[in-house]
Design a protein around this motif. Sequence first.
Motif, short mmCIF file in Angstrom:
data_model
loop_
_atom_site.label_atom_id
_atom_site.label_comp_id
_atom_site.label_asym_id
_atom_site.label_seq_id
_atom_site.Cartn_x
_atom_site.Cartn_y
_atom_site.Cartn_z
N TRP A 49 -9.70 -26.43 -27.48
CA TRP A 49 -8.52 -26.24 -26.63
C TRP A 49 -8.55 -24.84 -26.03
O TRP A 49 -9.31 -23.97 -26.46
N THR A 50 -7.71 -24.63 -25.03
CA THR A 50 -7.55 -23.33 -24.41
C THR A 50 -6.31 -22.67 -24.99
O THR A 50 -5.23 -23.24 -24.94
N SER A 51 -6.47 -21.48 -25.54
CA SER A 51 -5.36 -20.82 -26.23
C SER A 51 -4.25 -20.44 -25.25
O SER A 51 -4.51 -19.97 -24.15
N ASN A 57 1.39 -17.19 -20.27
CA ASN A 57 -0.04 -16.91 -20.34
C ASN A 57 -0.32 -15.43 -20.60
O ASN A 57 -1.34 -14.89 -20.19
N GLY A 94 -5.96 -17.99 -22.70
CA GLY A 94 -7.06 -18.40 -21.85
C GLY A 94 -8.39 -18.51 -22.55
O GLY A 94 -9.38 -18.92 -21.94
N THR A 95 -8.44 -18.18 -23.85
CA THR A 95 -9.69 -18.24 -24.60
C THR A 95 -9.92 -19.65 -25.12
O THR A 95 -9.00 -20.29 -25.62
N ARG A 96 -11.16 -20.13 -25.03
CA ARG A 96 -11.49 -21.45 -25.56
C ARG A 96 -11.73 -21.32 -27.06
O ARG A 96 -12.50 -20.49 -27.52
N GLN A 97 -11.04 -22.18 -27.85
CA GLN A 97 -11.18 -22.16 -29.31
C GLN A 97 -11.47 -23.57 -29.82
O GLN A 97 -11.15 -24.56 -29.16
N GLY A 170 -15.81 -26.23 -17.88
CA GLY A 170 -15.99 -25.07 -17.03
C GLY A 170 -17.07 -25.28 -15.99
O GLY A 170 -17.53 -26.41 -15.75
N VAL A 192 -14.00 -20.74 -16.37
CA VAL A 192 -12.88 -21.67 -16.40
C VAL A 192 -12.03 -21.58 -15.14
O VAL A 192 -11.24 -22.49 -14.86
#
Length: 332
Positions: A49-51, A57, A94-97, A170, A192
Amino acid sequence: MPKLRTQERTRRRLGRWIPLGLVLVLLLVLAPALARAQAPDTASVTLAWTSPGDDANVGTATTYDVRMSTAPISAGNFDAATALGGLPTPLSAGTRQTARVSGLTRGTTYYFAIKTVDDVGNWSGISNVVRFDWVIDSAPPGTPSGVSVTRQGADARVQWAANSEPDLAGYRVYRATTQNGSYTRLNNNLIVATQFTDNSVPVGGSEVWYKVTALDATGNESARSTGAVLSLTGEGASAEWRIDPAYPNPGRVGGSVNVPVYVAGGGSAELMVTDAARRIVRRYDLGSMPAGPQTVVWDGRNDAGRPVVPGVYTAWIIAGGTRRNVRVVLVP
């Protein structure tokens, strides 16, 4: 491997989160390597998911709460679903985790959803719900469209239209010095956003070409887009003033916005920023700038040095009979 996307838009107001503008995406990826390492009747999946942020945001959330169930999950039964452990600590917005879920039984359909909480206990709404039914995705995303490139000083800014696939992970950007030449990938990490700035444009050539691909969460890559070309010659021969799209756009109140312009030289000109009521906010003299591509940095202030308010602004380049403009949006 079905994946859905919803928008979860949140900002703290009076002790609660209300819709604003942040996309919270929960994706599902089969992890076959781990599955082979376990018993034949069990396997694992990786959730991605995107944080979100702490406020919309901006910032960093405090905790994730991921739930799993063999029945569809909703806001009403979220708390009754199984809570998963071993989750990562939230990173900046916005960080992918990712999180790996083990011990799943083959043939059983599973549903997953996620919530986040901020540092004062405000919970987000439920994310999109992901359904996993053991169907592995092998279809690549669509080819990106609308690829364009503009010059920004010594750099090149590549832009394209967003893909609509719910499991989109992405983009990759490729560059060549001829239309049919060998293309080299420019980014190691997936992009992204729908723009990329090339800070290493080759020198000495006459043109440079760019193509873009899209990748999904499984790693399937689309075909390369139609090439976009940037001419590296003849800039001094152009007598036309030009203004290109500003970035970042939207920008932040109190921050700076870059406005690329092409200075033709040989005359007076100015860059003028106006508000939604067409009142002049800021002026910049361009006549003293060297001819060629330049960037005007608007610091988000008016001519009196005070920060402007959030809203829609217009940046104009005015030189003789030339009047061109681009829109600039500032948000809190």
